[in-house]
Design an enzyme around this catalytic site. Structure first.
Site, PDB file in Angstrom:
ATOM      1  N   GLY A  16       0.818  -1.219   0.000  1.00 39.83           N
ATOM      2  CA  GLY A  16       0.000   0.000   0.000  1.00 39.83           C
ATOM      3  C   GLY A  16       0.843   1.255   0.000  1.00 39.83           C
ATOM      4  CG  ASP A  17       0.450   3.804   2.275  1.00 33.27           C
ATOM      5  OD1 ASP A  17      -0.660   4.325   2.150  1.00 33.27           O
ATOM      6  OD2 ASP A  17       0.777   3.110   3.258  1.00 33.27           O
ATOM      7  CE  LYS A  20      -3.332   1.553  -4.084  1.00 35.41           C
ATOM      8  NZ  LYS A  20      -2.293   1.452  -3.056  1.00 35.41           N
ATOM      9  N   GLY A  21      -2.872   6.817  -6.273  1.00 34.38           N
ATOM     10  CA  GLY A  21      -3.714   7.983  -6.555  1.00 34.38           C
ATOM     11  C   GLY A  21      -3.109   8.848  -7.641  1.00 34.38           C
ATOM     12  N   GLY A  44      -6.152   5.872   1.594  1.00 33.33           N
ATOM     13  CA  GLY A  44      -5.862   7.306   1.612  1.00 33.33           C
ATOM     14  C   GLY A  44      -5.097   7.658   0.361  1.00 33.33           C
ATOM     15  CG  HIS A  45      -6.156   6.320  -3.192  1.00 37.60           C
ATOM     16  ND1 HIS A  45      -6.995   5.667  -4.037  1.00 37.60           N
ATOM     17  CD2 HIS A  45      -5.507   5.364  -2.497  1.00 37.60           C
ATOM     18  CE1 HIS A  45      -6.859   4.364  -3.863  1.00 37.60           C
ATOM     19  NE2 HIS A  45      -5.967   4.154  -2.932  1.00 37.60           N
ATOM     20  CB  THR A 133      -7.076   2.214   9.076  1.00 31.90           C
ATOM     21  OG1 THR A 133      -8.258   1.504   8.705  1.00 31.90           O
ATOM     22  CG2 THR A 133      -5.977   1.943   8.067  1.00 31.90           C
ATOM     23  NE  ARG A 147     -24.356 -16.887   5.276  1.00 30.99           N
ATOM     24  CZ  ARG A 147     -24.557 -18.171   5.518  1.00 30.99           C
ATOM     25  NH1 ARG A 147     -25.166 -18.913   4.634  1.00 30.99           N
ATOM     26  NH2 ARG A 147     -24.153 -18.708   6.646  1.00 30.99           N
ATOM     27  CD  GLN A 228      -7.209  -0.920   1.478  1.00 32.81           C
ATOM     28  OE1 GLN A 228      -8.042  -1.577   0.882  1.00 32.81           O
ATOM     29  NE2 GLN A 228      -7.447   0.299   1.893  1.00 32.81           N
ATOM     30  CB  THR A 243      -7.016  -4.776   4.250  1.00 31.19           C
ATOM     31  OG1 THR A 243      -8.221  -4.098   4.602  1.00 31.19           O
ATOM     32  CG2 THR A 243      -7.019  -5.112   2.757  1.00 31.19           C
ATOM     33  CB  THR A 418      10.921  12.053 -10.840  1.00 30.06           C
ATOM     34  OG1 THR A 418      10.149  12.925 -11.692  1.00 30.06           O
ATOM     35  CG2 THR A 418      11.525  10.942 -11.669  1.00 30.06           C
TER      36      THR A 418
HETATM   37  P1  IMP Z   1      -7.619  -2.372   7.943  1.00 28.61           P
HETATM   38  O1  IMP Z   1      -7.745  -2.379   6.473  1.00 28.61           O
HETATM   39  O2  IMP Z   1      -7.960  -1.071   8.597  1.00 28.61           O
HETATM   40  O3  IMP Z   1      -8.330  -3.542   8.588  1.00 28.61           O
HETATM   41  O4  IMP Z   1      -6.055  -2.602   8.297  1.00 28.61           O
HETATM   42  C1  IMP Z   1      -5.405  -3.845   8.034  1.00 28.61           C
HETATM   43  C2  IMP Z   1      -3.967  -3.617   7.587  1.00 28.61           C
HETATM   44  O5  IMP Z   1      -3.956  -2.973   6.319  1.00 28.61           O
HETATM   45  C3  IMP Z   1      -3.153  -2.715   8.504  1.00 28.61           C
HETATM   46  O6  IMP Z   1      -1.803  -3.142   8.483  1.00 28.61           O
HETATM   47  C4  IMP Z   1      -3.243  -1.341   7.836  1.00 28.61           C
HETATM   48  O7  IMP Z   1      -2.159  -0.510   8.150  1.00 28.61           O
HETATM   49  C5  IMP Z   1      -3.213  -1.761   6.377  1.00 28.61           C
HETATM   50  N1  IMP Z   1      -3.867  -0.796   5.493  1.00 28.61           N
HETATM   51  C6  IMP Z   1      -5.185  -0.607   5.302  1.00 28.61           C
HETATM   52  N2  IMP Z   1      -5.408   0.352   4.387  1.00 28.61           N
HETATM   53  C7  IMP Z   1      -4.200   0.769   3.981  1.00 28.61           C
HETATM   54  C8  IMP Z   1      -3.766   1.728   3.005  1.00 28.61           C
HETATM   55  O8  IMP Z   1      -4.551   2.384   2.316  1.00 28.61           O
HETATM   56  N3  IMP Z   1      -2.418   1.871   2.875  1.00 28.61           N
HETATM   57  C9  IMP Z   1      -1.530   1.132   3.592  1.00 28.61           C
HETATM   58  N4  IMP Z   1      -1.885   0.219   4.485  1.00 28.61           N
HETATM   59  C10 IMP Z   1      -3.212   0.035   4.685  1.00 28.61           C
END
Ligand code: IMP
Length: 428
Positions: A16-17, A20-21, A44-45, A133, A147, A228, A243, A418
């Protein structure tokens, strides 16, 4: 890429991070529809638009382009309050959000008890916590699979909504109070506030699957925006430190109701190094001055929670895994400039796991963290690449780095970022 008629998926290739945004925003011009297929406001894009930075959590990054249709797919979990806040924030700065934002009626709804359960569990897990998060994502997907979830369509039916909230509250409250000794929720109050959200969101609610398939049939070009990333995928990631959704390419089919034949190209987005937030395996992690330098120079602090990200060298076993799982056609390599000042840049080419070579990520090794990364060390280019827009202008040693990634992963690097701005990009 301009003018070509294909649908494209943009998927995170690490934890993640990856940026992508920015990539979605950059490529958006050639597409008519931008659709999210999984996750919620855990994403968080960050998009730099004009001279301002915006963070999108639920809304696809295409929203800054007025003529793009943005769809929140059925595979998402949506907190209506968070969505309304995000819409309001964007509208306040002049972003048009009218008919261009639609929500699938089959997406699931996050309620406050999901968030409370997420937080309570993390607290109870102590050192073994996932590091979520805290947005209620996991518990909302659990309710979906059980369900007994509340879907967006249910928001539009007062009787069904009341009944479902009452039923869910009985169970969730007993877990919250009995197991975790936390406060409970009053179903009548939840019902009132969710009716209000429903009223505001109603004009945007539609059959997401029909809408997107109509668009595809009409020859519109669709971009599928992943949230993610591959290594956080519930099935393919570093379970249980993941996640709760399928971030990989298969999630598009289930999370939007789109057949595989409509996914024509896949971009895998990867940083030129690696970061992750929260707990779990991270074979190339650096807990030294180099790691600190990556964090500072790369501004590696969580977009949603502000947490400092863990940092480490590029891991080609992770990248190969992402390329394999998603059928990546080309890699978008981001934040190359963050490596500008290093004397040496190690890259993990494979792992040694109990004496065996592994060139992809071994799921079985996660429990004991027993992978030893094997590194190939590159000489740093020690000159600025920040803001470079042409491949020819990159220092020769930076080109070697990129070429090595291509050779080792057998995948082209199609975009090199860059800097955070749209124009700070090399498109090859
Ligand atoms: P959750 O998605 O809040 O349940 O978090 C589960 C795991 O995914 C944790 O390690 C979070 O830090 C990670 N995670 C969830 N969303 C993001 C994201 O957008 N960027 C990076 N890590 C994420």
């Amino acid at each position: 890429m301009s003018g070509q008629n294909f649908n494209l998926a943009v998927i995170g290739a690490q934890w993640g991070d990856e940026g992508k945004g920015k990539i979605v925003d950059l490529l958006c011009e050639d597409f008519d529809v931008v659709a999210r297929y999984q996750g919620g406001h855990n994403a968080g894009h960050t998009v730099k638009f004009g001279d301002k930075h915006y963070t999108l959590k639920l809304i696809p990054s295409g929203i800054f382009h007025r003529d793009k249709l943005c769809i929140l797919g059925n595979g998402m979990v949506i907190d209506p309050q968070a969505l309304l806040e995000e819409i309001g924030t964007l509208q306040n700065v002049g972003v048009t959000i009218e008919e261009n934002l639609k929500i699938s009626d089959s997406a699931h709804v996050i309620l406050p008890y999901h968030k409370a359960l997420d937080l309570a569990r993390e607290e109870a897990a102590g050192d073994g916590k996932i590091g979520t998060t805290g947005r209620g994502i996991g518990p909302a997907y659990e309710t979906k699979v059980s369900r007994y979830g509340i879907r967006v369509a249910d928001l539009l039916d007062r009787d069904v909504l009341r009944e479902k909230i009452e039923f869910a509250c009985a169970e969730k409250n007993s877990v919250l109070s009995g197991v975790y000794h936390k406060e409970t929720f009053d179903p009548a109050k939840l019902y009132e506030s969710y009716l209000e959200y429903a009223e505001q969101l109603a004009p945007r609610i539609t059959s997401g699957t029909v809408l997107i398939n109509e668009q595809i049939r009409a020859g519109k070009r669709v971009m599928f925006e992943g949230a993610q990333a591959t290594m956080l995928d519930i099935d393919h990631g570093t379970y249980p430190f993941v996640t709760s959704s399928n971030c990989t390419v298969g999630g598009i089919c289930t999370g939007l109701g789109v057949a595989p034949k409509h996914i024509h190209r896949v971009y895998g987005v990867a940083k030129a190094y690696t970061t992750r937030v929260g707990g779990g395996a991270f074979p190339t992690e650096l807990n030294d001055a180099h790691g600190e330098h990556l964090r500072k120079r790369g501004n590696e602090f969580g977009t949603v929670t502000g947490r400092p990200r863990r940092t480490g060298w590029l891991d080609l076993a992770v990248l190969r895994t992402a390329i394999m799982l998603n059928g990546v056609d080309a890699v978008a390599l981001t934040k190359l400039d963050v490596l500008d000042e290093f004397d040496e840049i190690p890259v993990c080419t494979e792992y040694n796991v109990r004496g065996e070579r592994w060139r992809t990520f071994p799921a079985f090794a996660v429990a004991h963290h027993d992978f030893k990364p094997v590194y190939r060390t590159f000489k740093g280019w020690k000159s600025p690449t920040a803001g470079v827009t042409s491949y020819d202008d990159l220092p020769p040693l930076a080109k070697d780095y990129v070429r090595f990634i291509e050779e080792e992963t057998e995948c082209a690097v199609g975009i090199i970022s860059t800097g955070p701005r749209r124009e700070e990009t090399v498109v090859r």
